[in-house]
Design a protein around this motif. Structure first.
Motif, PDB file in Angstrom:
ATOM      1  N   HIS A 569       0.420   3.298   2.074  1.00 17.26           N
ATOM      2  CA  HIS A 569       0.889   2.219   1.203  1.00 17.26           C
ATOM      3  C   HIS A 569       2.415   2.234   1.091  1.00 17.26           C
ATOM      4  O   HIS A 569       3.066   1.179   1.176  1.00 17.26           O
ATOM      5  CB  HIS A 569       0.246   2.359  -0.175  1.00 17.26           C
ATOM      6  CG  HIS A 569       0.701   1.300  -1.149  1.00 17.26           C
ATOM      7  ND1 HIS A 569       0.291  -0.019  -1.071  1.00 17.26           N
ATOM      8  CD2 HIS A 569       1.567   1.370  -2.206  1.00 17.26           C
ATOM      9  CE1 HIS A 569       0.864  -0.718  -2.048  1.00 17.26           C
ATOM     10  NE2 HIS A 569       1.644   0.110  -2.738  1.00 17.26           N
ATOM     11  N   THR A 573       4.990  -0.665   2.418  1.00 16.01           N
ATOM     12  CA  THR A 573       5.948  -1.274   1.479  1.00 16.01           C
ATOM     13  C   THR A 573       7.370  -1.190   2.035  1.00 16.01           C
ATOM     14  O   THR A 573       8.124  -2.175   2.003  1.00 16.01           O
ATOM     15  CB  THR A 573       5.867  -0.569   0.124  1.00 16.01           C
ATOM     16  OG1 THR A 573       4.525  -0.660  -0.374  1.00 16.01           O
ATOM     17  CG2 THR A 573       6.818  -1.210  -0.872  1.00 16.01           C
ATOM     18  N   HIS A 577       9.585  -4.398   3.261  1.00 17.45           N
ATOM     19  CA  HIS A 577      10.885  -4.669   2.630  1.00 17.45           C
ATOM     20  C   HIS A 577      11.970  -4.819   3.707  1.00 17.45           C
ATOM     21  O   HIS A 577      12.850  -5.677   3.592  1.00 17.45           O
ATOM     22  CB  HIS A 577      11.238  -3.528   1.679  1.00 17.45           C
ATOM     23  CG  HIS A 577      12.589  -3.702   1.022  1.00 17.45           C
ATOM     24  ND1 HIS A 577      12.850  -4.682   0.076  1.00 17.45           N
ATOM     25  CD2 HIS A 577      13.763  -3.017   1.212  1.00 17.45           C
ATOM     26  CE1 HIS A 577      14.123  -4.597  -0.287  1.00 17.45           C
ATOM     27  NE2 HIS A 577      14.696  -3.592   0.378  1.00 17.45           N
TER      28      HIS A 577
END
Length: 1021
Positions: A569, A573, A577
């Motif tokens: 996870h 992320t 980004h």
């Protein structure tokens, strides 16, 4: 091994040549290799590993795939590394298989893998150790460092995503690494030597056993007990056979003597019969001998007058020969008279022709006077022809130069137009290249996100599955705990009831001592038939322990999967980004955009290359145009000069033609005419001399032949008188001889050899008759009182005696050979027993030592593994100190001492002791960050212990690729502090990471920067 200088060229993301001077970082640096994702941080480790071993640090990338796409085609992909091993300095250079432009012509050629290795002395001078062979360089590097590529990856480099491999390695893999690091191969060699010697002894014992069986079977024996029994049995038989052999040999000797005596007498009777036959034969030849005596006497009478007949024959032969010679001489005179007449006529004709030679000589002198004019004319004609060719060539060169200048002018104008168009087209190339590199990076990140999302689905399913497994394990444990408690309660109840059943009123209770028993326990109805036993309770507890262990394993597996899920996870992320506005684009869309833009960039780069080629072509054409204009002016001036020379040559030829007659103007005509006149004059002179010589010879020869004929006529008269006298002498001798006429003489005549032969035959017959009569009288006298013996009967008796002797001899040989064979077998078996006893005594020593050294006793641990387990304990002590510090006192690394199941190698497996639970568990249960700290601690501990042992391999360099991102801030600080402490002990430690906190903490850095044209490296000190 410590790297000093690394030079990378067209390798990975590095398009040109990049040099990293590690010596600038200090003696024992702790430095950071920093840069954005994809810039090429890990490629530095790949370059070091490739230079040493020809492979990268990760098995996913082949060396042939490491060429930079941005590099110029003429720039060769290669890596050069200077490194230190103790006090020795080395430099290695290696290049992979790749395509490169051909030196001549278009297209590419394959550059094969090659490598070189040098050793550098204290003065910087290099000596070549390996000239070209890549495999030989790799082998030499392995011998120098003591590590192969797999061990180098596990011990000196913790590659990205690979730090768990060394930590999780099995005993066999760890044994291979440790044996080289600690150089314990001597123990392995000792194990192998003992094992080989023990096996050799067993093989020798088996060989002796097989030999013994073979010896017995070769003698038709099944066991050794039969051997002595047969020897005892055959002894009296051998003695009897020897006696029988001697008796039959004596009988045979007597029979031979009797047969020999009879044979002599029989031969004497046969000789008497032969003598009688010979005498009869000689008497039958007496008539023939008398005829030969008469023939011999007539031949002797003919021999007395033979010389007179010979003289007559010689006289007649000489007369006949002389008449033939006179006839030949007369024929020669006639022929020579004809030849003399012909020679006289020929001489007259030659003399007349010779008188014309003076006029011919005058004509030849006139032709010789014109020879200089002919030579001048030929030279002038050749010069004129040459001048015409020169003038024609100059005219053609002028025309060619004009056309070439025109072509150059047109090509120059076309290339200038094309260059203007190409420059306008490639103005957008730099921006397109930047956009392409960004799309490549975004595509890679998008692909990683897709992979992580797929992994997320799998992890979610795995978390669900492992949660269910954990719940089932908890329910199973609860159920088993209830069953154990129930069984224990029933067992205690049944024990009380059994005691109560033995109570008697007034007797004390064995539990409390009371004499009264108001409420004794009773067995429950359902337990009367099958009371609970202690074994059932113990088995239930074992089942419960197994369930608890399964529950712990399920919980550890769930925690591990949840950790992976969290890491997944976090990675998604971070990557999302970094994608920014492009995070909503699908992978296929980014791939299509990249493909389209890549095609545009390739087209523009091709146009850029074409523009550069165009510029070079324009410069070349401009230079050629100027040179061609100069060549054109030169050609014009040369043509003018050649035309003037042609005019002068034409005038010279016309002047010479006026002085030379027309029939002699062609080349060679005058010389040919002169030559023919000279030949004609010479032929007239030669013919005259030849005719004169022939006439003189014919006259002389005729005179000589006429003189010879007169001499032969004189000889003829003398020979006729000699022949008449010889004829008269012969007739007188023949009439005085016993022969009627000359024919009778001829029949009686014999040669000397024939007369000698006849006399010898007559004499031989007389001698044989006398000898035969004497022999007959002597033989009859010797055999007068004897009779002829019966040879057949005596031979039969001798044959029977011989058969009996042979049979006795064969019987004796058969028994004697068998006895000798058995005695030889007995000797060999005794020697085999003696050798077997010596081998058994030797095996008691080597067999026992081999079993102990090769782990065939006790805990099944070999000698080398035992030594390595002691060394591993030392490593784990050092590693645990660092791991305990980095894990805030929670974890220690320990060696698993339980023996593995089956034949699997054991003794070097690792476990971790968890201070929070007080239990030990497999290192596989550690999370990602915990595994990184454990692997880092193990690598550092291993480096300390290896260098602490004399003669060990020096591990003074460690590269750590990523892994710090899995640590929290506190763990990161502890890990960095551990590395800083380690730096003080003389290690070079390089950390590859993009974690910003590390960049702030570490002053020494190797910064890697990426761009559209490739990455660059700078060293920050």
């Amino acid at each position: 091994m410590r790297p000093n200088t690394l030079t990378i060229q067209a390798f990975g993301p590095f398009a040109d040549t990049q040099t990293i001077e590690f010596d600038r970082l200090g003696a024992n640096p702790l430095f950071l290799i920093n840069g954005p994702t994809g810039a090429g941080k890990s490629s530095i480790l790949d370059a070091i590993c490739f230079a040493l071993y020809g492979q990268t640090t990760g098995k996913e990338r082949e060396a042939t795939q490491m060429r930079c796409d941005h590099s110029d085609a003429s720039l060769l992909t290669e890596v050069s590394l200077s490194f230190s091993l103790g006090t020795h300095q080395y430099r290695v250079r290696r290049s992979p298989t790749q395509e490169k432009p051909k030196a001549r012509g278009e297209g590419t050629t394959t550059h094969q893998t090659e490598a070189q290795l040098w050793e550098t002395d204290a003065f910087g001078e290099e000596s070549l150790l390996v000239p070209k062979s890549a495999s030989e360089v790799t082998k030499t590097i392995e011998n120098l460092t003591g590590l192969n590529v797999e061990q180098f990856r596990q011990v000196m480099v913790l590659p990205q995503g690979k730090f768990r491999e060394f930590l999780m390695a099995e005993s066999k893999e760890r044994e291979a690494i440790f044996s080289k690091l600690f150089q314990t191969q001597i123990y392995k060699r000792l194990e192998d030597a003992l094992k080989e010697r023990a096996s050799g002894i067993r093989r020798e014992v088996e060989t002796l056993r097989n030999q013994t069986v073979g010896i017995l079977r070769g003698a038709d024996l099944d066991a050794e007990e039969q051997l002595q029994a047969l020897l005892t049995e055959l002894a009296p038989q051998l003695e009897q056979a020897q006696t029988q052999k001697a008796e039959t040999a004596t009988a045979l000797s007597l029979a031979d003597k009797a047969l020999e005596t009879a044979s002599i007498t029989h031969k004497a009777f046969e000789a008497l019969e032969k003598t009688k036959a010979d005498l009869n034969a000689l008497e039958s030849q007496s008539k023939q001998i008398a005829e030969q005596q008469t023939t011999l006497e007539h031949a002797q009478s003919a021999q007395k007058i033979a010389y007179i007949q010979t003289s007559l024959a010689k006289a007649k032969s000489a007369e006949t020969q002389l008449l033939a010679e006179i006839e030949r001489t007369q024929q020669n005179i006639q022929a020579q008279t004809q030849l003399l007449s012909e020679a006289t006529e020929t001489f007259k004709q030659a003399e007349k022709a010779f008188q014309t030679s003076d006029a011919l000589k005058q004509q030849a002198n006139e032709l010789k006077a014109k020879l200089p004019l002919v030579a001048q004319h030929v030279q002038a004609e050749n010069d004129l022809k040459n001048k015409k060719q020169i003038e024609s060539a100059s005219a053609k060169r002028l025309e060619t130069a004009s056309q070439t200048l025109l072509s150059l002018r047109k090509a120059l104008e076309a290339n200038q137009t094309k260059l203007t168009q190409l420059r306008q087209a490639i103005q957008t190339l730099p921006q397109h290249q930047i956009d392409l590199e960004n799309l490549k990076r975004l595509g890679s990140q998008r692909a990683k996100i897709d992979t992580l999302l797929k992994e997320r689905s799998r992890l979610e399913q795995e978390v669900s599955t492992r949660t269910n497994n954990l719940n089932q394990a908890i329910e199973q444990v609860q159920t088993l705990e209830t069953q154990v408690k129930t069984l224990e309660f029933n067992w205690h109840s049944n024990q009380a009831a059994m005691l109560a059943a033995e109570l008697q009123q007034g007797a004390p209770c064995p539990v409390c001592g009371s004499l009264e028993h108001p409420s004794p326990a009773h067995l429950q109805a359902n337990n009367l038939s099958q009371p609970v036993t202690k074994e059932q309770i113990d088995q239930a507890k074992i089942t419960l322990d197994a369930a608890l262990k399964a529950q712990n394993q399920a919980q550890s597996a769930l925690v591990e999967t949840q950790t992976h899920q969290q890491n997944n996870h976090q990675a998604v992320t971070e990557l999302t980004h970094e994608l920014g506005d492009h995070q909503f684009k699908a992978t296929d869309q980014l791939r299509q955009e990249y493909k389209t833009l890549d095609q545009q960039v390739k087209t523009l780069m091709s146009q850029q290359s074409e523009a550069q080629t165009c510029e070079i072509t324009i410069a070349d054409l401009t230079q050629k145009h100027a040179a061609q204009e100069q060549s054109l002016e030169t050609a014009r001036a040369r043509l003018h000069n050649d035309q003037q020379a042609l005019t002068i040559a034409s005038q010279t030829v016309e002047h010479l033609l006026v002085q030379l007659p027309e029939q002699f103007r062609e080349a060679g005509v005058l010389e040919t005419s002169l030559k023919q006149l000279e030949i004609q004059i010479e032929q007239l002179h030669s013919n005259f001399q030849s005719a004169q010589t022939t006439l003189n010879a014919a006259t002389q020869q005729l005179t000589q032949t006429q003189a010879t004929l007169a001499q032969q006529n004189t000889q003829k008269a003398g020979l006729t008188a000699e022949t008449a006298k010889a004829e008269s002498d012969w007739q007188q001798a023949l009439s005085s001889s016993p022969f009627i006429d000359e024919k009778a003489y001829q029949n009686a005549a014999r040669s000397e050899q024939e007369q000698t032969s006849l006399q010898a035959q007559i004499n031989e017959h007389a001698q044989k008759m006398a000898g035969c009569k004497a022999n007959l009288q002597q033989q009859q006298s010797q055999l007068e009182s004897q009779t002829k013996p019966d040879i057949g009967k005596l031979q039969t008796a001798r044959t029977e005696a011989d058969q009996q002797a042979n049979k006795a001899l064969e019987d004796w040989k058969r028994i004697d050979n068998r006895v000798r064979q058995l005695q030889d077998v007995q000797t060999k078996i005794d020697e085999a027993h003696k050798a077997n006893k010596a081998l058994e005594d030797e095996y008691k020593i080597y067999g026992t030592l081999s079993d102990v050294a090769n782990g065939q006793t006790g805990n099944k641990i070999s000698l080398q593994r035992f030594v390595l387990s002691v060394l591993l304990d030392d490593v784990l002590i050092e590693a645990s100190q660092r791991l305990q510090a980095m894990s805030k006192g929670r974890y220690l690394l320990i060696r698993k001492e339980e023996r593995a199941k089956g034949n699997k190698a054991s003794g070097l497996e690792l476990e971790v002791e968890d201070a929070y639970t007080g239990k030990t568990r497999s290192v596989a249960t550690l999370s990602g960050g915990e595994s990184f700290m454990a692997a880092l601690s193990l690598a550092l501990g291993l480096s300390d212990v290896v260098q602490a042992y004399a003669g060990g391999i020096k591990l003074d360099t460690l590269f750590i690729d990523e892994g710090f991102g899995s640590l929290d801030q506190e763990s990161l600080d502890l890990a960095v502090k551990t590395l800083i402490d380690l730096q003080a002990s003389g290690r070079m430690i390089g950390i590859i990471s993009h974690v910003s906190e590390l960049r702030e903490q570490m002053a020494l850095r190797v910064d890697v920067k990426s761009s559209a044209s490739g990455s660059t490296v700078t060293v920050a000190v």
